[in-house]
Design a protein around this motif. Sequence first.
Motif, mmCIF file in Angstrom:
data_model
loop_
_atom_site.group_PDB
_atom_site.id
_atom_site.type_symbol
_atom_site.label_atom_id
_atom_site.label_comp_id
_atom_site.label_asym_id
_atom_site.label_seq_id
_atom_site.Cartn_x
_atom_site.Cartn_y
_atom_site.Cartn_z
ATOM 1 N N VAL A 1 42.535 45.926 38.548
ATOM 2 C CA VAL A 1 42.125 46.860 37.616
ATOM 3 C C VAL A 1 43.428 46.671 36.381
ATOM 4 O O VAL A 1 43.048 46.629 35.133
ATOM 5 C CB VAL A 1 42.318 48.423 37.761
ATOM 6 C CG1 VAL A 1 42.204 49.326 36.728
ATOM 7 C CG2 VAL A 1 41.194 48.638 38.793
ATOM 8 N N ALA A 2 44.713 46.581 36.902
ATOM 9 C CA ALA A 2 45.614 46.521 35.811
ATOM 10 C C ALA A 2 45.413 45.187 35.107
ATOM 11 O O ALA A 2 45.691 45.107 33.705
ATOM 12 C CB ALA A 2 46.939 46.504 36.449
ATOM 13 N N LYS A 3 45.207 44.317 35.796
ATOM 14 C CA LYS A 3 45.083 42.797 34.983
ATOM 15 C C LYS A 3 43.798 42.906 34.062
ATOM 16 O O LYS A 3 43.872 42.159 32.832
ATOM 17 C CB LYS A 3 44.754 41.737 36.111
ATOM 18 C CG LYS A 3 44.904 40.429 35.695
ATOM 19 C CD LYS A 3 44.952 39.341 36.876
ATOM 20 C CE LYS A 3 44.745 37.894 36.461
ATOM 21 N NZ LYS A 3 44.793 37.093 37.590
ATOM 22 N N ILE A 4 42.905 43.293 34.476
ATOM 23 C CA ILE A 4 41.601 43.504 33.457
ATOM 24 C C ILE A 4 41.784 44.284 32.271
ATOM 25 O O ILE A 4 41.485 43.859 31.325
ATOM 26 C CB ILE A 4 40.379 43.887 34.377
ATOM 27 C CG1 ILE A 4 39.924 42.773 35.150
ATOM 28 C CG2 ILE A 4 39.324 44.284 33.274
ATOM 29 C CD1 ILE A 4 39.488 41.455 34.869
ATOM 30 N N LEU B 1 39.593 37.221 37.467
ATOM 31 C CA LEU B 1 39.378 37.891 38.434
ATOM 32 C C LEU B 1 40.107 37.496 39.713
ATOM 33 O O LEU B 1 40.322 38.256 40.798
ATOM 34 C CB LEU B 1 38.123 38.500 38.679
ATOM 35 C CG LEU B 1 37.502 39.272 37.744
ATOM 36 C CD1 LEU B 1 35.881 39.330 38.203
ATOM 37 C CD2 LEU B 1 37.925 40.784 37.960
ATOM 38 N N SER B 2 40.647 36.280 39.702
ATOM 39 C CA SER B 2 41.360 35.652 40.749
ATOM 40 C C SER B 2 42.711 35.737 40.774
ATOM 41 O O SER B 2 43.288 35.791 39.482
ATOM 42 C CB SER B 2 40.704 34.185 41.251
ATOM 43 O OG SER B 2 41.124 33.429 39.994
ATOM 44 N N VAL B 3 43.596 35.542 41.843
ATOM 45 C CA VAL B 3 45.071 35.560 41.716
ATOM 46 C C VAL B 3 45.724 34.452 40.978
ATOM 47 O O VAL B 3 46.486 34.327 40.392
ATOM 48 C CB VAL B 3 45.444 35.655 43.160
ATOM 49 C CG1 VAL B 3 45.304 34.366 43.925
ATOM 50 C CG2 VAL B 3 47.078 36.024 43.108
ATOM 51 N N ASN B 4 44.729 33.279 40.876
ATOM 52 C CA ASN B 4 45.470 32.066 40.134
ATOM 53 C C ASN B 4 44.635 31.578 38.818
ATOM 54 O O ASN B 4 44.782 30.647 38.271
ATOM 55 C CB ASN B 4 45.400 30.821 41.009
ATOM 56 C CG ASN B 4 43.982 30.343 41.256
ATOM 57 O OD1 ASN B 4 42.793 31.192 41.165
ATOM 58 N ND2 ASN B 4 43.812 29.174 41.995
ATOM 59 N N ASP B 5 43.721 32.699 38.334
ATOM 60 C CA ASP B 5 43.045 32.385 37.133
ATOM 61 C C ASP B 5 41.958 31.297 36.981
ATOM 62 O O ASP B 5 41.753 30.653 36.253
ATOM 63 C CB ASP B 5 44.038 32.195 35.777
ATOM 64 C CG ASP B 5 44.848 33.601 35.617
ATOM 65 O OD1 ASP B 5 44.548 34.819 36.368
ATOM 66 O OD2 ASP B 5 45.969 33.648 34.981
#
Length: 317
Positions: free
Chosen positions: A143-146, A62-66
Amino acid sequence: MKLFFILALIFSAQAYAENGSRQIDADDLKRFFEPLPESIIDEEKNAALIKLGKTLYLDPRLSVNDKISCNSCHKLDSYGVDNEPTSPGHDNKRGDRNSPTTMNAALHIAQFWDGRASDVEEQALGPILNPIEMGMPNKGAVVAKIKAIDEYQKLFSEAFPNTEFPFNYNNIGVAIGAFERTLLTPSRFDDYLKGDEDALSQQELDGLNKFINAGCTTCHNGVVVGGNSYRKIGLVEPYETDDLGRYEVTGMESDKKVFKVPSLRNITQTAPYFHDGSVETLDEAIRLMAKHQLGQDVDSEFVEDVKAFLGSLTGKD
């Protein structure tokens, strides 16, 4: 009218403290506190939603750097905190405020130190987009990432079975909030409130009496022993801080240096203390609160007894 009620409670409490009784009258005790409820969410009915919420809570993606999850700052195995003054974000920068516990947080009047989020569902969405914390650029990116993660296809469809488009940013908060509503930590103090007269030791009862008699219950009362009101820090004796607190949300002059009163549940486990995490020990926190909020200089016996009482608020394993 409210002031008269508070004063009446304090004077009533003083009578208990002075008579040396081991127990406090049960009916009057209920005026100050109430035990945690058994549940605040139907866990069977919402099992799929809670499962999704816990998965998201623990997921650093959920974070920008995983690398940063909700659990990074609000650790489930550390009473919902990271025991840091302020928490490091995705690029190791730190904010200005201490990360409060997520345990029992759903029972608070609002979320964050300044109350800017109305509930845990709204609160859960803030850190994800915060540039210092989890650093995601916008809702669409989250949303796109998840949505691109196979595991979440099933979890979201099961959690939101009657929704045409279950993948949306708001639903992430709904799910995490549902999980956080399960994070209740009943303690020995709850046993005492429910009638177990042997649940607290003599020192803990002495501390409870002193806690009430000193006026601590003016702010720290109710089901989570706090969390249900806002107060200025330095109410009696000025407290030095550059943080304007709730003023940054409301813009009201009267809200300068006003913060949500923290819950005292699990307080012996959630150091450091205060909105900025500047106070390392509970002993110091008790002394400073007595001085700045109540105008009292308390002795070491008071501190030790009140600290003993506060230990009874730690959740049972």
